[in-house]
Scaffold this motif. Sequence first.
Motif, PDB file in Angstrom:
ATOM      1  N   LYS A 137    -110.529   0.276 -63.936  1.00 33.44           N
ATOM      2  CA  LYS A 137    -109.900  -0.742 -64.600  1.00 33.44           C
ATOM      3  C   LYS A 137    -109.400  -0.505 -66.144  1.00 33.44           C
ATOM      4  O   LYS A 137    -108.540  -0.780 -66.713  1.00 33.44           O
ATOM      5  CB  LYS A 137    -110.488  -2.215 -64.368  1.00 33.44           C
ATOM      6  CG  LYS A 137    -110.277  -2.965 -62.983  1.00 33.44           C
ATOM      7  CD  LYS A 137    -111.027  -4.194 -63.324  1.00 33.44           C
ATOM      8  CE  LYS A 137    -110.817  -4.728 -61.665  1.00 33.44           C
ATOM      9  NZ  LYS A 137    -112.029  -6.119 -61.585  1.00 33.44           N
ATOM     10  N   TYR A 139    -109.566   2.133 -67.610  1.00 30.04           N
ATOM     11  CA  TYR A 139    -108.591   3.546 -67.762  1.00 30.04           C
ATOM     12  C   TYR A 139    -107.147   2.755 -67.719  1.00 30.04           C
ATOM     13  O   TYR A 139    -106.649   3.542 -68.492  1.00 30.04           O
ATOM     14  CB  TYR A 139    -108.645   4.352 -66.524  1.00 30.04           C
ATOM     15  CG  TYR A 139    -107.812   5.461 -66.516  1.00 30.04           C
ATOM     16  CD1 TYR A 139    -107.670   6.589 -67.320  1.00 30.04           C
ATOM     17  CD2 TYR A 139    -106.602   5.404 -65.420  1.00 30.04           C
ATOM     18  CE1 TYR A 139    -106.658   7.509 -67.262  1.00 30.04           C
ATOM     19  CE2 TYR A 139    -105.634   6.249 -65.599  1.00 30.04           C
ATOM     20  CZ  TYR A 139    -105.717   7.367 -66.361  1.00 30.04           C
ATOM     21  OH  TYR A 139    -104.813   8.364 -66.215  1.00 30.04           O
ATOM     22  N   LYS A 140    -106.975   2.100 -66.654  1.00 33.73           N
ATOM     23  CA  LYS A 140    -105.490   1.516 -66.635  1.00 33.73           C
ATOM     24  C   LYS A 140    -105.123   0.569 -67.676  1.00 33.73           C
ATOM     25  O   LYS A 140    -103.808   0.760 -68.225  1.00 33.73           O
ATOM     26  CB  LYS A 140    -105.324   0.775 -65.087  1.00 33.73           C
ATOM     27  CG  LYS A 140    -105.583   1.518 -64.021  1.00 33.73           C
ATOM     28  CD  LYS A 140    -105.176   0.609 -62.730  1.00 33.73           C
ATOM     29  CE  LYS A 140    -105.347   1.697 -61.426  1.00 33.73           C
ATOM     30  NZ  LYS A 140    -105.194   0.737 -60.430  1.00 33.73           N
ATOM     31  N   LYS A 141    -105.966  -0.281 -68.329  1.00 34.58           N
ATOM     32  CA  LYS A 141    -105.808  -0.929 -69.291  1.00 34.58           C
ATOM     33  C   LYS A 141    -105.352   0.025 -70.484  1.00 34.58           C
ATOM     34  O   LYS A 141    -104.407  -0.399 -71.424  1.00 34.58           O
ATOM     35  CB  LYS A 141    -106.878  -1.591 -69.797  1.00 34.58           C
ATOM     36  CG  LYS A 141    -106.817  -3.216 -70.064  1.00 34.58           C
ATOM     37  CD  LYS A 141    -108.414  -3.653 -69.932  1.00 34.58           C
ATOM     38  CE  LYS A 141    -108.478  -4.830 -71.048  1.00 34.58           C
ATOM     39  NZ  LYS A 141    -109.777  -5.146 -70.888  1.00 34.58           N
ATOM     40  N   LYS A 144    -102.171   1.671 -69.820  1.00 36.28           N
ATOM     41  CA  LYS A 144    -100.915   0.598 -69.973  1.00 36.28           C
ATOM     42  C   LYS A 144    -100.585   0.468 -71.252  1.00 36.28           C
ATOM     43  O   LYS A 144     -99.385   0.473 -71.566  1.00 36.28           O
ATOM     44  CB  LYS A 144    -101.364  -0.623 -69.478  1.00 36.28           C
ATOM     45  CG  LYS A 144    -100.019  -1.512 -69.155  1.00 36.28           C
ATOM     46  CD  LYS A 144    -100.778  -2.906 -68.616  1.00 36.28           C
ATOM     47  CE  LYS A 144     -99.618  -3.386 -67.471  1.00 36.28           C
ATOM     48  NZ  LYS A 144    -100.044  -3.353 -65.826  1.00 36.28           N
ATOM     49  N   GLU A 160    -102.587  10.245 -64.211  1.00 38.15           N
ATOM     50  CA  GLU A 160    -102.382   9.088 -63.242  1.00 38.15           C
ATOM     51  C   GLU A 160    -102.142   7.777 -63.793  1.00 38.15           C
ATOM     52  O   GLU A 160    -102.415   7.552 -64.930  1.00 38.15           O
ATOM     53  CB  GLU A 160    -104.031   8.966 -62.550  1.00 38.15           C
ATOM     54  CG  GLU A 160    -104.712   9.822 -62.088  1.00 38.15           C
ATOM     55  CD  GLU A 160    -103.900  10.272 -60.597  1.00 38.15           C
ATOM     56  OE1 GLU A 160    -103.191   9.483 -60.060  1.00 38.15           O
ATOM     57  OE2 GLU A 160    -103.833  11.496 -60.179  1.00 38.15           O
ATOM     58  N   SER A 161    -101.221   7.080 -62.947  1.00 42.48           N
ATOM     59  CA  SER A 161    -100.443   6.072 -63.556  1.00 42.48           C
ATOM     60  C   SER A 161    -101.344   4.588 -63.620  1.00 42.48           C
ATOM     61  O   SER A 161    -102.499   4.640 -62.953  1.00 42.48           O
ATOM     62  CB  SER A 161     -99.315   5.720 -62.798  1.00 42.48           C
ATOM     63  OG  SER A 161     -99.746   5.264 -61.523  1.00 42.48           O
ATOM     64  N   ASP A 162    -101.055   3.748 -64.373  1.00 42.34           N
ATOM     65  CA  ASP A 162    -101.697   2.315 -64.271  1.00 42.34           C
ATOM     66  C   ASP A 162    -101.106   1.653 -63.145  1.00 42.34           C
ATOM     67  O   ASP A 162    -101.669   0.321 -63.086  1.00 42.34           O
ATOM     68  CB  ASP A 162    -101.520   1.780 -65.814  1.00 42.34           C
ATOM     69  CG  ASP A 162    -100.028   1.423 -65.997  1.00 42.34           C
ATOM     70  OD1 ASP A 162     -99.410   1.930 -65.411  1.00 42.34           O
ATOM     71  OD2 ASP A 162     -99.880   0.733 -66.945  1.00 42.34           O
ATOM     72  N   ASP A 163    -100.515   2.038 -62.198  1.00 40.72           N
ATOM     73  CA  ASP A 163     -99.873   1.346 -60.993  1.00 40.72           C
ATOM     74  C   ASP A 163    -101.051   0.347 -60.405  1.00 40.72           C
ATOM     75  O   ASP A 163    -102.105   1.078 -60.166  1.00 40.72           O
ATOM     76  CB  ASP A 163     -99.494   2.138 -60.066  1.00 40.72           C
ATOM     77  CG  ASP A 163     -97.869   2.676 -60.687  1.00 40.72           C
ATOM     78  OD1 ASP A 163     -97.466   2.364 -61.634  1.00 40.72           O
ATOM     79  OD2 ASP A 163     -97.661   3.717 -59.784  1.00 40.72           O
ATOM     80  N   ASP A 164    -100.947  -0.796 -60.089  1.00 40.23           N
ATOM     81  CA  ASP A 164    -101.898  -1.400 -59.329  1.00 40.23           C
ATOM     82  C   ASP A 164    -102.479  -0.806 -58.059  1.00 40.23           C
ATOM     83  O   ASP A 164    -103.730  -1.033 -57.846  1.00 40.23           O
ATOM     84  CB  ASP A 164    -101.306  -3.033 -59.062  1.00 40.23           C
ATOM     85  CG  ASP A 164    -101.061  -3.921 -60.021  1.00 40.23           C
ATOM     86  OD1 ASP A 164    -101.523  -3.438 -61.265  1.00 40.23           O
ATOM     87  OD2 ASP A 164    -100.302  -4.738 -60.078  1.00 40.23           O
ATOM     88  N   ASN A 166    -102.848   2.117 -57.530  1.00 45.05           N
ATOM     89  CA  ASN A 166    -103.274   3.638 -57.875  1.00 45.05           C
ATOM     90  C   ASN A 166    -104.713   3.431 -57.882  1.00 45.05           C
ATOM     91  O   ASN A 166    -105.298   2.950 -58.703  1.00 45.05           O
ATOM     92  CB  ASN A 166    -102.797   4.268 -59.122  1.00 45.05           C
ATOM     93  CG  ASN A 166    -103.204   5.675 -59.019  1.00 45.05           C
ATOM     94  OD1 ASN A 166    -103.874   6.216 -58.118  1.00 45.05           O
ATOM     95  ND2 ASN A 166    -102.621   6.353 -60.080  1.00 45.05           N
ATOM     96  N   ARG A 169    -108.104   7.880 -61.255  1.00 46.82           N
ATOM     97  CA  ARG A 169    -107.953   7.817 -62.489  1.00 46.82           C
ATOM     98  C   ARG A 169    -108.228   9.150 -63.162  1.00 46.82           C
ATOM     99  O   ARG A 169    -108.872  10.131 -62.323  1.00 46.82           O
ATOM    100  CB  ARG A 169    -108.999   6.784 -63.239  1.00 46.82           C
ATOM    101  CG  ARG A 169    -110.221   7.263 -62.911  1.00 46.82           C
ATOM    102  CD  ARG A 169    -111.363   6.419 -63.674  1.00 46.82           C
ATOM    103  NE  ARG A 169    -112.843   6.173 -63.325  1.00 46.82           N
ATOM    104  CZ  ARG A 169    -113.487   7.537 -63.474  1.00 46.82           C
ATOM    105  NH1 ARG A 169    -113.057   8.510 -64.389  1.00 46.82           N
ATOM    106  NH2 ARG A 169    -114.870   7.324 -62.945  1.00 46.82           N
TER     107      ARG A 169
END
Length: 346
Positions: A137, A139-141, A144, A160-164, A166, A169
């Motif tokens: 989480k 990482y995605k933050k 993004k 790696e993307s921040d797509d929900d 995915n 990471r």
Amino acid sequence: MLRLYKPIKDDDIFKLHKTLETLVCDVWCKADDKSFEEKLSDDLKSIIAYNCKVGVSFKSEIERIYNIFKGIDEPQKTKIIEAFKQAEQIKQLCDKSTKPLFLSDLHETVANDIKPLFKWCYEDLLEKQKVAGDKLKYYKKLIKQNKFKYCPCCGLIDFESDDDDNEVREAYDHYLPKSEFPFASVSFKNLVPLCYKCNSDRKKAKNPIENDRIAYYPFIDNPDSHSMEINSTFDLDLDENKDLILNNLEIILGGDKLKSDTWNWLFDIEDQYSRKIRRNAQSFLRDLKERYRNKLKLDSQAKFNDFLIEELVLYENDIYYDWRFLKIAIIKHLLTLKNYIAVYEK
Ligand SMILES: [Zn+2]
């Protein structure tokens, strides 16, 4: 670093480091005849039942180290507290405004007992989500917020993307290695997502500040203020198929001289960029030639020089997309090779 991260200001993932701060500074460094249990914070109490080795609980390791601390003198403890505080001052260590305390400067219990325990905190407590904070989480933050599509260190590898949906990471690099800075094992001021090539293949456990080096710090409040100019020089020749080949390639990294030197040493950046250019230059040059030919069909007077400048402007719109920052470096040098331009205009 090609790009720097704008940091996340607040996240649950920062809590474990704070919990360990209380363990080091308020429990171990205040070891006395009283029971260690009285000194434990509620956050610590909630995790001490986990086993940190087969058959050994975190609680019993805390107690064993507490007893060792009873025999450590005050100046040594003060140094340990200072070393712990440095785990939040990675930027100052990188630019040498704070003098680092290395493992060899500290009482041996830090290397022998605390280091393996904090490694377990990172690899087990945090990884298996036994404490607050989630590496994926967070990482995605971070991705993004920074809109990174490629590794910010090399700029070459897809991130790696921040797509929900995915669930994957990139790995976190301990920028200052946890082997030398165990107190920074779970400090997210020190943990930075980098691609596998930069992290595992190139940097490994290299220490960015060894031997008095200074280094880029991967986080900055205003990332737009950091720009890295990459230049290249090379000669052009024709191969047996009359295709252009590029020889004697040299990469010149801009930015702060000493920090860029460390960036290169840590991640073999010049080597990574040379390989990328050498592998792709021929197709890229062929593409350029093709597009220029098409342009000539519309405008028979079009100058190759002007065409290259138009290409440059186009690439500079989004220099991080598809290794454009290196394509720009190629075009800039092409513009200086007058013979090459003359060949194309024939
Ligand atoms: Zn990378």
